[in-house]
Write an enzyme that holds these catalytic residues in place. Structure first.
Site, short mmCIF file in Angstrom:
data_model
loop_
_atom_site.label_atom_id
_atom_site.label_comp_id
_atom_site.label_asym_id
_atom_site.label_seq_id
_atom_site.Cartn_x
_atom_site.Cartn_y
_atom_site.Cartn_z
N TYR A 152 25.98 -25.66 -11.70
CA TYR A 152 26.32 -24.23 -11.73
C TYR A 152 26.73 -23.81 -13.14
O TYR A 152 26.21 -22.83 -13.69
CB TYR A 152 27.46 -23.96 -10.75
CG TYR A 152 28.17 -22.65 -10.97
CD1 TYR A 152 27.53 -21.44 -10.69
CD2 TYR A 152 29.47 -22.61 -11.47
CE1 TYR A 152 28.18 -20.22 -10.90
CE2 TYR A 152 30.12 -21.41 -11.68
CZ TYR A 152 29.47 -20.22 -11.39
OH TYR A 152 30.11 -19.02 -11.61
N ALA A 153 27.65 -24.56 -13.74
CA ALA A 153 28.10 -24.23 -15.09
C ALA A 153 26.96 -24.35 -16.10
O ALA A 153 26.86 -23.54 -17.03
CB ALA A 153 29.26 -25.16 -15.48
#
Length: 335
Positions: A152-153
């Site tokens: 996600y990051a």
């Protein structure tokens, strides 16, 4: 003016769209109501916007390049607030493809749409999660953010780099906002405050990770919206680098900027739980668990750049913010 807001049925996007409508703008809301969490909540958020005649809803998937291009061509927005994304740190362990489709492809089609109609400012969502393995706090935009700990990051960091390239190649003014643990009424059901409130009311135990030894820069939704609106009126310019070394927060060659947007007053997780208990008038049963994969022990936003450039000053104490969320939750779910 006409402003396009992606993720208008989502938590932050819905609040931003409402604020812009109240200010008299025409808002085009783009959202496909993905079933990542209860779509009835997304529908209820959208109903708040449909009460305004200046609101137009486009229920499309941003990964659909043709449909996204059509929306840009039809409405030709002057500014864009891109908040649509596949959220959730831990869900990226189960379904990484969803992050490719939404966060990478979705952001690409938005960048193409902005380029095609000459948008004067793109403001888009990044995340404090991009700091990843960085342990120097408070987190500063001037620090490197090259070691994300979750997919996600990584997709959010990629969004920042994609936007910088478009800002350089097509002179598209772009601003990335790294959000720090946003909470408040109409929040996401997968966030800690929602989960804690729901479990305590049901008499079920709450999960407390890292045995409660965590600190978060909890930021109330109204403060986030105020920051977004201020940034929207402040398109960036290139900033010359010193000694030929680019600053991670700016660009020497492009109208591009990165800002942290948080409360800058970290709170321990156990204190946060105490506030939920006080607001509910109930005591939580706690299940202490180890740290989750991809999580970090603490976050703390340095918001001095955002404050200096836009006058941003978060003003909602976490005590008040938690009370407002609990009051909304009980009213919305009739509990």
């Amino acid at each position: 003016m006409t402003i396009l807001v992606t993720g208008s049925a989502g938590f932050i996007g819905n609040h931003v769209a409402l604020r812009l409508l109240q200010a008299g703008h025409q808002v085009v809301g783009v959202d496909c109501h993905t079933p990542y969490y209860d779509v009835r909540l997304k529908a209820a958020r959208t109903e708040r916007l449909l009460a305004f005649p200046r609101f137009r809803e486009e229920r499309i998937d941003l990964a659909d390049a043709e449909e996204t291009a059509r929306v840009f061509e039809v409405y030709r927005p002057r500014r864009v607030v891109h908040l649509a994304a596949q959220a959730g740190v831990r869900y990226s362990l189960e379904n990484p493809r969803a992050y490719v489709d939404s966060n990478l492809m979705g952001t690409f089609t938005v960048l193409e749409g902005c380029r095609s109609v000459g948008v004067e400012h793109l403001v888009f969502a990044s995340t404090s999660s991009v700091y990843g393995a960085n342990r120097e706090q408070p987190f500063s935009e001037h620090h490197a953010a090259d070691h994300p700990l979750t997919f996600y990051a990584a997709t959010k960091r990629a969004n920042e780099m994609m936007a910088h390239s478009y800002a350089h190649m097509f002179k598209l003014p772009s601003t990335a906002l790294r959000f720090f643990t946003v909470y408040g009424p109409w929040g996401r059901p997968d966030m800690a405050l929602f989960l804690f409130t729901e479990a305590i009311l049901k008499g079920e135990p709450i999960k407390v990770f890292n045995h409660g030894d965590m600190v978060r820069d909890f930021t109330y939704i109204d403060d986030i919206v105020e920051g977004i609106v201020r940034v929207l009126d402040t398109p960036p310019l290139p900033v010359p680098s010193l000694e030929g070394i680019p600053d991670p927060a700016t660009s020497p060659v492009a109208p591009f900027r990165v800002y942290n947007i948080g409360n800058s007053r970290p709170v321990t997780l156990l204190r946060y739980i105490d506030l939920v208990e006080e607001a509910l008038g109930m005591t939580a049963r706690k299940t202490m668990l180890p740290m989750q994969i991809g999580d970090v022990p603490g976050t703390w936003a340095d918001v001095s750049d955002l404050s200096n450039d836009t006058g941003y000053q978060p003003s909602t104490p976490v005590e008040e913010g938690v009370r407002r969320f609990v009051a909304w939750y009980r009213a919305f779910y009739k509990k």
